[in-house]
Design a protein around this motif. Structure first.
Motif, PDB file in Angstrom:
ATOM      1  N   GLY A  22       0.819  -1.209   0.000  1.00 13.17           N
ATOM      2  CA  GLY A  22       0.000   0.000   0.000  1.00 13.17           C
ATOM      3  C   GLY A  22       0.851   1.256   0.000  1.00 13.17           C
ATOM      4  O   GLY A  22       2.082   1.203  -0.022  1.00 13.17           O
ATOM      5  N   GLN A  23       0.172   2.389   0.046  1.00 11.85           N
ATOM      6  CA  GLN A  23       0.842   3.691   0.007  1.00 11.85           C
ATOM      7  C   GLN A  23       1.377   4.066   1.386  1.00 11.85           C
ATOM      8  O   GLN A  23       0.835   3.663   2.411  1.00 11.85           O
ATOM      9  CB  GLN A  23      -0.145   4.768  -0.444  1.00 11.85           C
ATOM     10  CG  GLN A  23      -0.678   4.579  -1.856  1.00 11.85           C
ATOM     11  CD  GLN A  23       0.413   4.773  -2.891  1.00 11.85           C
ATOM     12  OE1 GLN A  23       1.262   5.642  -2.762  1.00 11.85           O
ATOM     13  NE2 GLN A  23       0.402   3.943  -3.923  1.00 11.85           N
ATOM     14  N   ASN A  24       2.446   4.864   1.423  1.00  5.08           N
ATOM     15  CA  ASN A  24       2.944   5.407   2.680  1.00  5.08           C
ATOM     16  C   ASN A  24       1.836   6.225   3.336  1.00  5.08           C
ATOM     17  O   ASN A  24       0.986   6.792   2.653  1.00  5.08           O
ATOM     18  CB  ASN A  24       4.172   6.280   2.439  1.00  5.08           C
ATOM     19  CG  ASN A  24       5.375   5.455   2.003  1.00  5.08           C
ATOM     20  OD1 ASN A  24       5.435   4.253   2.216  1.00  5.08           O
ATOM     21  ND2 ASN A  24       6.330   6.103   1.370  1.00  5.08           N
ATOM     22  N   VAL A  25       1.849   6.277   4.671  1.00  6.47           N
ATOM     23  CA  VAL A  25       0.778   6.914   5.429  1.00  6.47           C
ATOM     24  C   VAL A  25       1.381   7.930   6.381  1.00  6.47           C
ATOM     25  O   VAL A  25       2.435   7.692   6.975  1.00  6.47           O
ATOM     26  CB  VAL A  25      -0.006   5.849   6.239  1.00  6.47           C
ATOM     27  CG1 VAL A  25      -1.126   6.487   7.035  1.00  6.47           C
ATOM     28  CG2 VAL A  25      -0.538   4.765   5.331  1.00  6.47           C
ATOM     29  N   SER A  26       0.693   9.052   6.542  1.00  9.97           N
ATOM     30  CA  SER A  26       1.093  10.080   7.494  1.00  9.97           C
ATOM     31  C   SER A  26      -0.069  10.300   8.453  1.00  9.97           C
ATOM     32  O   SER A  26      -1.189  10.579   8.024  1.00  9.97           O
ATOM     33  CB  SER A  26       1.443  11.376   6.751  1.00  9.97           C
ATOM     34  OG  SER A  26       1.871  12.361   7.647  1.00  9.97           O
ATOM     35  N   VAL A  53      -3.953   3.230  12.461  1.00 10.43           N
ATOM     36  CA  VAL A  53      -3.748   3.059  11.024  1.00 10.43           C
ATOM     37  C   VAL A  53      -4.038   1.602  10.664  1.00 10.43           C
ATOM     38  O   VAL A  53      -3.866   0.706  11.487  1.00 10.43           O
ATOM     39  CB  VAL A  53      -2.316   3.485  10.614  1.00 10.43           C
ATOM     40  CG1 VAL A  53      -1.275   2.565  11.205  1.00 10.43           C
ATOM     41  CG2 VAL A  53      -2.168   3.567   9.112  1.00 10.43           C
ATOM     42  N   LEU A  54      -4.489   1.404   9.450  1.00 11.01           N
ATOM     43  CA  LEU A  54      -4.811   0.073   8.946  1.00 11.01           C
ATOM     44  C   LEU A  54      -3.917  -0.198   7.744  1.00 11.01           C
ATOM     45  O   LEU A  54      -3.967   0.533   6.758  1.00 11.01           O
ATOM     46  CB  LEU A  54      -6.283   0.018   8.522  1.00 11.01           C
ATOM     47  CG  LEU A  54      -6.795  -1.278   7.924  1.00 11.01           C
ATOM     48  CD1 LEU A  54      -6.886  -2.352   9.001  1.00 11.01           C
ATOM     49  CD2 LEU A  54      -8.174  -1.057   7.300  1.00 11.01           C
ATOM     50  N   LEU A  55      -3.077  -1.245   7.827  1.00  8.52           N
ATOM     51  CA  LEU A  55      -2.240  -1.630   6.702  1.00  8.52           C
ATOM     52  C   LEU A  55      -2.829  -2.888   6.083  1.00  8.52           C
ATOM     53  O   LEU A  55      -3.081  -3.871   6.787  1.00  8.52           O
ATOM     54  CB  LEU A  55      -0.802  -1.880   7.146  1.00  8.52           C
ATOM     55  CG  LEU A  55      -0.066  -0.672   7.736  1.00  8.52           C
ATOM     56  CD1 LEU A  55       1.359  -1.057   8.100  1.00  8.52           C
ATOM     57  CD2 LEU A  55      -0.093   0.508   6.793  1.00  8.52           C
ATOM     58  N   VAL A  56      -3.058  -2.827   4.772  1.00  9.40           N
ATOM     59  CA  VAL A  56      -3.682  -3.936   4.058  1.00  9.40           C
ATOM     60  C   VAL A  56      -2.809  -4.286   2.855  1.00  9.40           C
ATOM     61  O   VAL A  56      -2.731  -3.525   1.895  1.00  9.40           O
ATOM     62  CB  VAL A  56      -5.108  -3.582   3.587  1.00  9.40           C
ATOM     63  CG1 VAL A  56      -5.735  -4.761   2.848  1.00  9.40           C
ATOM     64  CG2 VAL A  56      -5.978  -3.145   4.756  1.00  9.40           C
ATOM     65  N   ALA A  57      -2.140  -5.422   2.924  1.00 10.15           N
ATOM     66  CA  ALA A  57      -1.326  -5.890   1.803  1.00 10.15           C
ATOM     67  C   ALA A  57      -2.212  -6.692   0.855  1.00 10.15           C
ATOM     68  O   ALA A  57      -3.216  -7.271   1.262  1.00 10.15           O
ATOM     69  CB  ALA A  57      -0.178  -6.760   2.307  1.00 10.15           C
ATOM     70  N   ILE A 111       2.572  -6.481  13.684  1.00  6.72           N
ATOM     71  CA  ILE A 111       1.220  -6.074  13.300  1.00  6.72           C
ATOM     72  C   ILE A 111       0.590  -7.140  12.414  1.00  6.72           C
ATOM     73  O   ILE A 111       1.278  -8.016  11.898  1.00  6.72           O
ATOM     74  CB  ILE A 111       1.200  -4.695  12.608  1.00  6.72           C
ATOM     75  CG1 ILE A 111       1.940  -4.731  11.278  1.00  6.72           C
ATOM     76  CG2 ILE A 111       1.792  -3.635  13.513  1.00  6.72           C
ATOM     77  CD1 ILE A 111       1.773  -3.481  10.466  1.00  6.72           C
ATOM     78  N   GLN A 112      -0.731  -7.049  12.266  1.00  5.80           N
ATOM     79  CA  GLN A 112      -1.458  -8.017  11.460  1.00  5.80           C
ATOM     80  C   GLN A 112      -2.097  -7.317  10.270  1.00  5.80           C
ATOM     81  O   GLN A 112      -2.500  -6.158  10.363  1.00  5.80           O
ATOM     82  CB  GLN A 112      -2.528  -8.711  12.285  1.00  5.80           C
ATOM     83  CG  GLN A 112      -1.956  -9.555  13.400  1.00  5.80           C
ATOM     84  CD  GLN A 112      -3.048 -10.223  14.212  1.00  5.80           C
ATOM     85  OE1 GLN A 112      -4.225 -10.102  13.912  1.00  5.80           O
ATOM     86  NE2 GLN A 112      -2.650 -10.935  15.241  1.00  5.80           N
ATOM     87  N   ASN A 113      -2.185  -8.049   9.173  1.00  5.98           N
ATOM     88  CA  ASN A 113      -2.810  -7.515   7.967  1.00  5.98           C
ATOM     89  C   ASN A 113      -4.277  -7.195   8.249  1.00  5.98           C
ATOM     90  O   ASN A 113      -4.995  -7.989   8.852  1.00  5.98           O
ATOM     91  CB  ASN A 113      -2.706  -8.529   6.822  1.00  5.98           C
ATOM     92  CG  ASN A 113      -2.899  -7.896   5.476  1.00  5.98           C
ATOM     93  OD1 ASN A 113      -2.228  -6.924   5.141  1.00  5.98           O
ATOM     94  ND2 ASN A 113      -3.809  -8.431   4.686  1.00  5.98           N
ATOM     95  N   SER A 114      -4.720  -6.020   7.837  1.00  8.70           N
ATOM     96  CA  SER A 114      -6.118  -5.574   7.948  1.00  8.70           C
ATOM     97  C   SER A 114      -6.599  -5.435   9.388  1.00  8.70           C
ATOM     98  O   SER A 114      -7.788  -5.597   9.652  1.00  8.70           O
ATOM     99  CB  SER A 114      -7.049  -6.525   7.179  1.00  8.70           C
ATOM    100  OG  SER A 114      -6.683  -6.586   5.826  1.00  8.70           O
ATOM    101  N   VAL A 115      -5.688  -5.157  10.319  1.00  6.13           N
ATOM    102  CA  VAL A 115      -6.064  -4.924  11.715  1.00  6.13           C
ATOM    103  C   VAL A 115      -5.485  -3.564  12.132  1.00  6.13           C
ATOM    104  O   VAL A 115      -4.284  -3.326  11.977  1.00  6.13           O
ATOM    105  CB  VAL A 115      -5.534  -6.042  12.638  1.00  6.13           C
ATOM    106  CG1 VAL A 115      -5.830  -5.733  14.094  1.00  6.13           C
ATOM    107  CG2 VAL A 115      -6.132  -7.387  12.235  1.00  6.13           C
ATOM    108  N   THR A 151       7.576  -3.938   6.845  1.00  2.00           N
ATOM    109  CA  THR A 151       7.768  -4.827   5.707  1.00  2.00           C
ATOM    110  C   THR A 151       6.798  -5.985   5.822  1.00  2.00           C
ATOM    111  O   THR A 151       6.647  -6.567   6.898  1.00  2.00           O
ATOM    112  CB  THR A 151       9.213  -5.356   5.668  1.00  2.00           C
ATOM    113  OG1 THR A 151      10.102  -4.239   5.566  1.00  2.00           O
ATOM    114  CG2 THR A 151       9.435  -6.281   4.480  1.00  2.00           C
ATOM    115  N   VAL A 152       6.152  -6.298   4.702  1.00  6.57           N
ATOM    116  CA  VAL A 152       5.223  -7.422   4.670  1.00  6.57           C
ATOM    117  C   VAL A 152       5.774  -8.484   3.732  1.00  6.57           C
ATOM    118  O   VAL A 152       6.332  -8.178   2.682  1.00  6.57           O
ATOM    119  CB  VAL A 152       3.803  -6.992   4.234  1.00  6.57           C
ATOM    120  CG1 VAL A 152       3.785  -6.447   2.818  1.00  6.57           C
ATOM    121  CG2 VAL A 152       2.815  -8.137   4.386  1.00  6.57           C
ATOM    122  N   THR A 153       5.647  -9.734   4.153  1.00  4.95           N
ATOM    123  CA  THR A 153       5.984 -10.881   3.310  1.00  4.95           C
ATOM    124  C   THR A 153       4.682 -11.569   2.954  1.00  4.95           C
ATOM    125  O   THR A 153       3.935 -11.968   3.852  1.00  4.95           O
ATOM    126  CB  THR A 153       6.916 -11.857   4.037  1.00  4.95           C
ATOM    127  OG1 THR A 153       8.115 -11.169   4.401  1.00  4.95           O
ATOM    128  CG2 THR A 153       7.256 -13.049   3.153  1.00  4.95           C
TER     129      THR A 153
END
Length: 176
Positions: free
Chosen positions: A86-90, A97-101, A113-117, A128-130
């Motif tokens: 996803g895009q960088n977040v500020s 914040v929610l990071l969704v790979a 952290i967990q995806n979509s949490v 970094t996400v694998t």
């Protein structure tokens, strides 16, 4: 006159089962059913190699009596998943914040952290996400979450009767 004819059966050579592998994964092809084996494409029987593209390999097996047979096996080289963090977040301090790979079947993030949490970072950090696809092939991507520093400002004004700031009118002296 008599003629003795001996019919010798060809060996039954087996190249193995078709395989699908991730890029960069080594493969070992081993023919069975004969005494010696000659593979096309420059590979050797029972010796691992790393295929670069999807290809069908043919082995010729020769028995002790000189009779031979051929067999084929296809090694499919899968594509690595196209993982997108996803895009960088500020954000402001204290915000979640929610990071969704995307692009794979399962995801493991750095930083616990967990995806979509949703989570609340305390400082600017790159995560970094694998991502791993159904075949087990993986790829990584990164995203930076910037936690902005809080800002304050002081404005000292001396005015007659009233002062309007950001749409609010002040009519008495004081600190606001």
């Amino acid at each position: 006159a008599q003629v003795t004819i001996t019919v010798i059966n060809n060996p039954i050579v087996f190249a193995g089962v078709n395989q699908t592998v991730c890029p960069g994964t080594s493969v070992t092809l081993t023919g069975t059913g004969a005494l010696t084996y000659a593979w096309n494409n420059g590979i050797q029987n029972g010796v691992s190699f790393v295929p670069s593209t999807t290809q069908t390999y043919t082995v010729t097996g020769t028995a002790a009596n000189g009779c031979s047979d051929t067999s084929m096996v296809t090694v499919t080289v899968s594509v690595i998943p196209s993982v997108n963090a996803g895009q960088n977040v500020s954000i402001c301090p204290g915000d979640s914040v929610l990071l969704v790979a995307t692009g794979a079947s399962s995801y493991t993030w750095s930083g616990g952290i967990q995806n979509s949490v949703y989570f609340t970072p305390i400082s600017t950090q790159t995560y970094t996400v694998t991502g791993i696809d159904a075949l087990g092939c993986s790829n990584t991507d990164s995203v930076t979450v910037v936690v902005n520093s809080p800002t304050t400002s002081t404005l000292n004004e001396t005015v007659c009767n009233s002062f309007t700031l950001n749409g609010q009118t002040f009519t008495q002296s004081g600190t606001y």
